[in-house]
Scaffold this active site. Structure first.
Site, mmCIF file in Angstrom:
data_model
loop_
_atom_site.group_PDB
_atom_site.id
_atom_site.type_symbol
_atom_site.label_atom_id
_atom_site.label_comp_id
_atom_site.label_asym_id
_atom_site.label_seq_id
_atom_site.Cartn_x
_atom_site.Cartn_y
_atom_site.Cartn_z
ATOM 1 C CE LYS A 38 -4.404 2.418 0.892
ATOM 2 N NZ LYS A 38 -4.755 1.929 -0.726
ATOM 3 C CG ASN A 65 -9.625 3.548 -5.751
ATOM 4 O OD1 ASN A 65 -9.298 4.063 -5.192
ATOM 5 N ND2 ASN A 65 -9.177 2.667 -6.642
ATOM 6 C CB ILE A 87 -8.645 4.600 -1.043
ATOM 7 C CG1 ILE A 87 -8.755 3.029 -1.312
ATOM 8 C CG2 ILE A 87 -8.309 4.318 -0.144
ATOM 9 C CD1 ILE A 87 -10.924 2.953 -1.276
ATOM 10 C CG ASN A 108 3.051 2.835 -4.133
ATOM 11 O OD1 ASN A 108 2.867 3.861 -3.661
ATOM 12 N ND2 ASN A 108 3.043 2.201 -5.500
ATOM 13 C CB CYS A 144 -2.326 8.694 -6.120
ATOM 14 S SG CYS A 144 -4.451 7.983 -5.083
ATOM 15 N N GLY A 179 -9.450 -3.105 -13.195
ATOM 16 C CA GLY A 179 -10.060 -4.212 -13.483
ATOM 17 C C GLY A 179 -10.246 -4.401 -14.722
ATOM 18 N N GLY A 232 -3.727 -5.942 -10.329
ATOM 19 C CA GLY A 232 -4.595 -5.885 -9.200
ATOM 20 C C GLY A 232 -5.714 -5.806 -8.246
#
Lengths: 316, 262
Positions: free
Chosen positions: A46, A70, A72, A100, A131, A218, A267
């Site tokens: 993470k 997502n 997060i 990471n 990100c 995905g 992933g």
């Protein structure tokens, strides 16, 4: 250890080319009931920051066709807790750990990397400059080649470890981003992070994710990711690549290798099928044995076969 | 230990349109699961729905190797299970999450279960566990209308105390919210060693005030959209009081209301 699957990406030697992607595998320890971590090529943690980070308000995720969004917001325990509580357990389990890291500012990245430098049991650093779910840092660096080059060279000076830079598919020109990361001193490029997307509840007309936008991942993104790996591999044939994007079965792994990735990161499939990464290692081993080949031989086959039809390097 | 179990659909029971139970043959999970825990259900279509669905286990029987879920048809996951033919296979990842706390309750203690609509789902197993410990339980079961309370028949013979039904429209039981029914009995002198609850967020919010005001121990079975179910994706967080966010799947789903920021 099955050495037939071993791969080398520049300075980084891995037992096999199957890794797990940052943000989809926790700190690895969440998966020990499902996967023998020592059997993976590696696991990307993470995203770690200097201090613990709370992340975004819920709702944070939403299912989409063949994938999910997502935001997060890089919730993580911070490097102090990671080094004290997570890393020793990962080492005891024999995991190949890729840390990471991210920060708000250039200096934050360098500080995190320096703090990790003394720790035993980290095989490589992966810089998250991609990100899309934080207001500072993250993708802001990845979307500007000059900022990418500057950040990577700053971090390069802070670590002797193999340095992976994780690229953003949202960058205006991915090949330019890749070139900038390489010029800054990246040993390896991993691609791609999530695509910025959005889902709106038709009843309330409000975004389904509290951050508004989210990162799409995905199987839905796989063809986009394969195209990007192919493109970067063609433009920078000497740079080792890790392919990421909707990998859920062996044929997906083979597809990314053919596109030019020397290794892959699994992933979102880890959420749906937590044992998938370990099974892909076994399936790849069986495939290579049956065909009398090695993962290294499978890398870049699509380039040797020649691009069909239009120029896969073109954006239009 | 968590594992990804193969399961076969044995039977489905319909209570009213959109409210049903599915019972799977899944001995590995039936052996391991405790009241309050859940499983991530992977329905057969690989891509849509893409993610698994988190469902509380309603009941299990280690002897027959069965696991039951009580469901309300809302989206693609529940619709798929409502239509799935008997004999079809799914995967059940579990057991996941923590459990309701029963072991510290003395024999003869009285507790309340407060269920709102499909929030009744986790309670058959809890009622059996409470009965096994000699704990008396009143069931407060509320819904918008009588049809939402059709699941009531699943609780026949399981409730050792009183069953109090409420509907928003007064079509069955007392008119009003289930939390009001509990508050009325508490002000009339009822006392409970613990309140177990599951339902929609507005019910939880109201109930937190009621149990907080009465100083009662409470355990809420929380619901949040889950990506993985085992603490990896951090998608299912709930605002917390002791820290910014509580991870519903791995720190819950059973949480005491004072840990939640309402």
């Amino acid at each position: 250890m099955n050495t037939a699957l071993a791969v080398r990406l520049g300075p980084l030697a891995l037992a096999n080319p199957i890794l797990t992607a940052s943000g989809t595998f926790g700190y690895g320890l969440e998966f020990t009931d499902f996967v023998d971590l020592s059997g993976l090529g590696g696991l990307c943690t993470k995203g770690l920051s200097l201090k613990p980070h709370a992340g975004n308000a819920p709702p944070r995720i939403c299912e989409t066709p063949a994938g999910m969004l997502n935001a997060i917001g890089l919730q993580n325990v911070g490097i102090e807790v990671f080094l004290a509580e997570k890393l020793p357990k990962l080492r005891a389990l024999g995991a190949t750990v890729i840390a990471n890291v991210w920060g708000d500012l250039e200096e934050d990245y360098a500080t995190v990397v320096r703090a990790l430098e003394g720790a035993e049991g980290i095989a490589a650093i992966e810089l998250n400059i991609s990100c899309p779910n934080v207001l500072q840092g993250g993708m802001l660096f990845g979307n500007s080649p000059p900022l990418t080059r500057s950040l990577v060279s700053r971090v390069r000076a802070a670590t002797k470890r193999p340095l992976i830079v994780k690229l953003s598919p949202n960058a205006p020109d991915l090949v330019e981003s890749a070139r900038a990361a390489r010029e800054g001193g990246a040993d390896i490029l991993s691609l791609v992070n999530t695509f910025v997307g959005m889902a709106i509840d038709p009843e309330t007309a409000r975004p389904r994710i509290s951050f508004g936008t989210g990162g799409l991942s995905g199987p839905a993104i796989r063809p986009l990711a394969v195209r990007m790996v192919y493109q970067v591999a063609r433009a920078l044939p000497d740079v080792p690549l890790m392919g990421i994007g909707g990998i859920a079965e062996l044929s997906d792994v083979l597809e990314f290798l053919a596109a030019g990735a020397a290794a892959v990161q699994v992933g979102t499939a880890n959420f749906k099928d937590p044992g998938i990464s370990g099974r892909l290692v076994s399936e790849l081993a069986a495939y290579c044995l049956a065909r009398g080949t090695t993962p290294a031989d499978l890398v870049g086959r699509a380039h040797r076969a020649g691009a069909a039809g239009g120029d896969a390097g073109a954006e239009g | 230990m968590k594992a990804d179990h193969r399961a076969t659909l044995l039977r489905r029971q319909s209570f009213s349109p959109g409210l049903f139970s599915v019972t799977f043959h899944c001995p590995g999970l039936a052996d391991a699961i405790a009241p309050g825990q859940f499983a991530m259900v992977d329905v057969p279509d690989r891509l849509r729905p893409y993610l698994r669905r988190a469902y509380s286990v309603a009941d299990s029987d280690a002897g027959s190797g069965t696991v039951e879920f009580l469901l309300k048809t809302i989206g693609r996951g529940t619709a798929a299970l409502e239509e799935m033919p008997v004999g079809a296979g799914v995967r059940l990842l579990g057991p996941l999450g923590n459990t309701f706390t029963v072991s510290d309750l003395p024999r003869g203690a009285r507790v309340a279960i407060v269920a709102g609509g499909i929030g009744a789902a986790p309670f058959p197993a809890l009622l059996k566990a409470l009965a096994g410990s000699g704990v008396v339980c009143d069931l407060y079961f509320g819904g918008r209308h009588a049809r939402e309370l059709s699941l009531q028949s699943r609780f026949d013979g399981l409730v050792s105390g009183e069953t109090i039904l409420t509907t928003d429209d007064g079509s069955l039981g007392e008119k009003g919210f289930v939390t009001q029914a509990l508050a009325r009995r508490l002000s009339a002198g009822a006392r409970y060693a613990r309140v177990f609850a599951c339902g929609p967020m507005p019910m939880f919010g109201a109930l937190a005030k009621v149990v907080g005001g009465a100083g009662l121990s409470a355990e809420f079975s929380t619901e949040a959209e889950m990506g993985c179910g085992f603490g990896a994706c951090l998608g299912c967080v709930i605002p917390g009081t002791e820290k910014p966010f509580v991870v519903s799947c791995s720190e819950g789903p059973i949480l005491s209301p004072e840990k939640i920021r309402w």
